[in-house]
Design a protein around this motif. Structure first.
Motif, PDB file in Angstrom:
ATOM      1  N   ASP A  63       3.809   7.440  -3.723  1.00 17.59           N
ATOM      2  CA  ASP A  63       2.739   8.393  -4.045  1.00 17.59           C
ATOM      3  C   ASP A  63       1.510   7.644  -4.515  1.00 17.59           C
ATOM      4  OD1 ASP A  63       1.757  11.259  -4.815  1.00 17.59           O
ATOM      5  OD2 ASP A  63       1.355  10.024  -6.561  1.00 17.59           O
ATOM      6  N   GLU A  64       0.468   7.713  -3.707  1.00 15.86           N
ATOM      7  CA  GLU A  64      -0.846   7.234  -4.130  1.00 15.86           C
ATOM      8  C   GLU A  64      -1.814   8.410  -4.186  1.00 15.86           C
ATOM      9  OE1 GLU A  64      -5.015   5.775  -3.264  1.00 15.86           O
ATOM     10  OE2 GLU A  64      -3.745   7.191  -2.246  1.00 15.86           O
ATOM     11  N   GLU A  65      -1.702   9.316  -3.225  1.00 13.97           N
ATOM     12  CA  GLU A  65      -2.712  10.368  -3.068  1.00 13.97           C
ATOM     13  C   GLU A  65      -2.610  11.480  -4.123  1.00 13.97           C
ATOM     14  OE1 GLU A  65      -5.020   9.899  -1.058  1.00 13.97           O
ATOM     15  OE2 GLU A  65      -4.348   8.898   0.767  1.00 13.97           O
ATOM     16  N   GLY A  66      -1.434  11.678  -4.678  1.00 16.33           N
ATOM     17  CA  GLY A  66      -1.283  12.751  -5.672  1.00 16.33           C
ATOM     18  C   GLY A  66      -1.268  14.131  -5.051  1.00 16.33           C
ATOM     19  N   GLU A 101     -11.356   0.580   5.405  1.00 24.54           N
ATOM     20  CA  GLU A 101     -12.531   0.773   4.551  1.00 24.54           C
ATOM     21  C   GLU A 101     -13.044   2.189   4.746  1.00 24.54           C
ATOM     22  OE1 GLU A 101     -17.204   0.210   4.078  1.00 24.54           O
ATOM     23  OE2 GLU A 101     -16.189   0.212   5.989  1.00 24.54           O
ATOM     24  N   GLN A 102     -12.913   3.047   3.763  1.00 22.70           N
ATOM     25  CA  GLN A 102     -13.381   4.417   3.955  1.00 22.70           C
ATOM     26  C   GLN A 102     -14.898   4.365   3.765  1.00 22.70           C
ATOM     27  OE1 GLN A 102     -10.188   4.581   1.339  1.00 22.70           O
ATOM     28  NE2 GLN A 102      -9.146   6.249   2.362  1.00 22.70           N
ATOM     29  N   GLY A 103     -15.598   3.733   4.741  1.00 18.71           N
ATOM     30  CA  GLY A 103     -16.946   3.242   4.625  1.00 18.71           C
ATOM     31  C   GLY A 103     -18.053   4.163   5.055  1.00 18.71           C
ATOM     32  N   SER A 151     -12.007   9.031   7.069  1.00 21.21           N
ATOM     33  CA  SER A 151     -10.642   8.952   6.543  1.00 21.21           C
ATOM     34  C   SER A 151     -10.289  10.295   5.925  1.00 21.21           C
ATOM     35  CB  SER A 151     -10.576   7.834   5.510  1.00 21.21           C
ATOM     36  OG  SER A 151      -9.302   7.763   4.940  1.00 21.21           O
ATOM     37  N   HIS A 152      -9.020  10.478   5.564  1.00 21.28           N
ATOM     38  CA  HIS A 152      -8.518  11.770   5.091  1.00 21.28           C
ATOM     39  C   HIS A 152      -8.835  12.832   6.139  1.00 21.28           C
ATOM     40  CE1 HIS A 152      -8.102  10.734   0.530  1.00 21.28           C
ATOM     41  NE2 HIS A 152      -7.445   9.911   1.327  1.00 21.28           N
ATOM     42  N   HIS A 153      -8.652  12.486   7.386  1.00 22.20           N
ATOM     43  CA  HIS A 153      -8.967  13.369   8.516  1.00 22.20           C
ATOM     44  C   HIS A 153      -8.191  12.851   9.725  1.00 22.20           C
ATOM     45  CE1 HIS A 153     -11.308  15.261  11.722  1.00 22.20           C
ATOM     46  NE2 HIS A 153     -11.735  16.115  10.796  1.00 22.20           N
ATOM     47  N   TYR A 180      -3.622   6.028   9.235  1.00 17.96           N
ATOM     48  CA  TYR A 180      -3.786   4.624   8.826  1.00 17.96           C
ATOM     49  C   TYR A 180      -3.999   4.425   7.333  1.00 17.96           C
ATOM     50  CZ  TYR A 180      -4.376   4.545  13.820  1.00 17.96           C
ATOM     51  OH  TYR A 180      -4.155   4.721  15.153  1.00 17.96           O
ATOM     52  N   ASP A 181      -4.511   5.427   6.632  1.00 16.97           N
ATOM     53  CA  ASP A 181      -4.810   5.284   5.198  1.00 16.97           C
ATOM     54  C   ASP A 181      -3.521   4.954   4.453  1.00 16.97           C
ATOM     55  OD1 ASP A 181      -5.209   5.750   2.472  1.00 16.97           O
ATOM     56  OD2 ASP A 181      -6.281   7.634   2.747  1.00 16.97           O
ATOM     57  N   GLY A 182      -3.408   3.759   3.944  1.00 16.62           N
ATOM     58  CA  GLY A 182      -2.206   3.335   3.227  1.00 16.62           C
ATOM     59  C   GLY A 182      -1.181   2.727   4.158  1.00 16.62           C
ATOM     60  N   SER A 206       0.886  -1.159   0.000  1.00 17.95           N
ATOM     61  CA  SER A 206       0.000   0.000   0.000  1.00 17.95           C
ATOM     62  C   SER A 206       0.929   1.217   0.000  1.00 17.95           C
ATOM     63  CB  SER A 206      -0.939  -0.023   1.210  1.00 17.95           C
ATOM     64  OG  SER A 206      -1.982   0.924   1.036  1.00 17.95           O
ATOM     65  N   HIS A 207       0.456   2.382   0.433  1.00 17.53           N
ATOM     66  CA  HIS A 207       1.272   3.600   0.284  1.00 17.53           C
ATOM     67  C   HIS A 207       1.602   4.257   1.619  1.00 17.53           C
ATOM     68  CE1 HIS A 207      -2.267   6.302   0.984  1.00 17.53           C
ATOM     69  NE2 HIS A 207      -2.924   5.242   0.564  1.00 17.53           N
ATOM     70  N   LEU A 208       2.690   5.053   1.590  1.00 17.26           N
ATOM     71  CA  LEU A 208       3.122   5.760   2.805  1.00 17.26           C
ATOM     72  C   LEU A 208       2.899   7.268   2.704  1.00 17.26           C
ATOM     73  CD1 LEU A 208       6.504   3.957   3.691  1.00 17.26           C
ATOM     74  CD2 LEU A 208       4.260   3.623   4.754  1.00 17.26           C
TER      75      LEU A 208
HETATM   76 MN    MN Z   1      -6.276   8.177   0.775  1.00 18.13          MN
END
Ligand code: MN
Ligand code: GLV
Ligand code: MN
Length: 435
Positions: A130-133, A198-200, A385-387, A96-98, A85-87
């Motif tokens: 780089d995943e998020e860009g 899971e960004q659920g 997520s993203h928070h 935690y995302d990635g 996954s990504h860092l």
């Molecule tokens: Mn993300």
């Protein structure tokens, strides 16, 4: 689970590693922002690399700055099952995302290495850079380099400081013209498995710790510029060409159009020029992010939105430019790998897991260009997520690590033995430094 049990499963140490990585940030006050080809990227690669070595892997950083580690199978040079996954993060990210997916992959390899089992495939962990860009506005730069789908034109992309991607590679010690060396060949790969929050919150609502991704939604991103005419705020309405009033209408039309089509759209970035209290806005730049399970739905909604942009701007005496900055097709996870993930989850006591569409993008979208992919989803609190409030339960991390390890073993058990992809001393890809 008691904390003693969790400690034995490694979940508490794994979460402590998430905290350690979170400290590498460009933002003050405990906020996290870590982007591609920066000092923070270098620091987390070094930490992940160290943990990979401790898990029995040989490590290298590939030509795109992805941190990689490899545990050989029964014979050196066998095709590899990629795990990762990504860092990198968004601004004001969670921890935690990635990141969790990278650490779960390392933990699974660590356990398999410690058990002494020699697998009929190699295992490789990739921590994508780089995943998020976030830095260059173009997502999946790390995983696209691994898939060999990078476009040389992207080297001219710039960050907020005007630094080009080409310059950033050089400053990181990488040769932008050698990016192709990061590309992996399908014959050298067995598949790609990724664990991710899971960004659920569908897992949480269903009371499940773990789930399986069915499809990753297709995405397109645009940079929109609305041009009007700046002027004194005393100007009467009928003489104005207010770019912000037009952009505001555009934002609400985007939401309404996507809603009625049953897909999602987000305007997350907006800049107003000259951004002064007594000046009519002359120019507005805004972002658009579209996601849908089907590429046809996504593209149909973009057509409706772009027609609406023209209508709104014509009516208000404005002009609009739309530049696509990212496009990724929807990717269905492979049945072979999904079955392995289901077998992994079954080992944790859930024989009837949920299958979920991922509206979030993931590295697997890019990796799917070279090998089959599947994903394990982990419940996160409120689906947030993203928070900074992103949160996972230690018990879920313990279950996810068990399931991920079991998924790897289930997949490998179903694998027909293949010959080494290359002589032993050239087992890793071209970018690999000697062990
Ligand atoms: Mn993300
Ligand atoms: C990444 O998290 C994305 O979905 O944009
Ligand atoms: Mn992610």
């Amino acid at each position: 689970m008691t904390s003693a049990t969790l400690d034995r499963t490694g979940a508490l140490s794994l979460l402590a590693r998430c905290d350690e990585l979170a400290a590498h940030s460009t933002l003050p006050g405990g906020l996290i922002r870590r982007v591609y080809l920066t000092a923070e990227h270098r620091a987390v690669n070094a930490l992940a690399g160290q943990w990979m070595i401790e898990a029995g892997m040989r490590t290298w950083q590939d030509a795109a700055g992805n941190q990689c580690g490899r545990l050989e199978g029964s014979t050196p040079g066998l095709p590899a099952l990629l795990l990762g996954s990504h860092l990198d993060t968004v601004p004001s990210a969670g921890r935690y995302d990635g990141i969790l997916g990278v650490l779960i992959a390392i933990a699974a390899v660590d356990r398999i290495h410690a058990s002494g089992i020699r697998l009929p495939v190699a295992l490789e962990v990739v921590a994508f850079g780089d995943e998020e860009g976030t830095r260059f506005g173009r997502a999946l730069l790390g995983s696209r380099a691994l898939a060999g789908t990078s476009d040389p034109a992207w080297l001219d992309l710039t960050d907020e400081q005007g630094i080009t991607l080409r310059e950033a590679y050089r400053a990181f010690g990488l040769d932008p013209d050698a990016l192709g060396a990061a590309a992996r060949q399908p014959d050298d790969l067995v598949g790609y498995l990724e664990a991710h929050i899971e960004q659920g919150p569908y897992l949480e609502e269903a009371g499940h710790a773990l789930g399986i991704v069915s499809t990753i939604a297709g995405a397109r991103r645009f940079s929109l510029t609305v041009n009007g005419r700046a002027g004194h705020s005393g100007t009467p309405f009928e003489r104005r060409h207010d770019a912000l009033a037009g952009a505001a209408e555009i934002v609400t039309v985007i939401e309404a159009t996507a809603r009625s089509a049953g897909i999602i759209a987000t305007v997350g970035h907006l800049e107003v020029f000259p951004n002064a209290v007594n000046v009519i806005p002359g120019r507005v730049e805004l972002s658009l992010d579209l996601r849908a399970e089907s590429d046809a739905d996504r593209d149909g909604v973009w057509k409706q939105i772009s027609d609406a942009l023209t209508e709104i701007c014509d009516r208000r005496g404005l002009t609009v430019d739309a530049r696509q900055t990212h496009s990724a097709p929807a990717v269905a996870c492979s049945a072979r790998l999904r079955d392995a993930v289901a077998a992994g989850i079954a080992r944790t006591g859930n024989a009837d897991p949920l299958f979920l569409l991922s509206r979030a993008g993931h590295d697997g979208m890019a990796v799917a260009a070279v090998t089959e992919i599947a994903m394990l989803f982990i419940r996160c609190r409120g689906g947030v997520s993203h928070h900074p409030d992103e949160h996972v339960l230690a018990a879920d991390v313990a279950a996810a690590t068990d399931a991920f390890e079991a998924a790897v073993l289930a997949l490998v058990a179903a694998e027909t033995p293949r010959s080494p992809a290359a002589p032993a001393d050239a087992a890793a890809p071209a970018a690999t430094p000697p062990a």
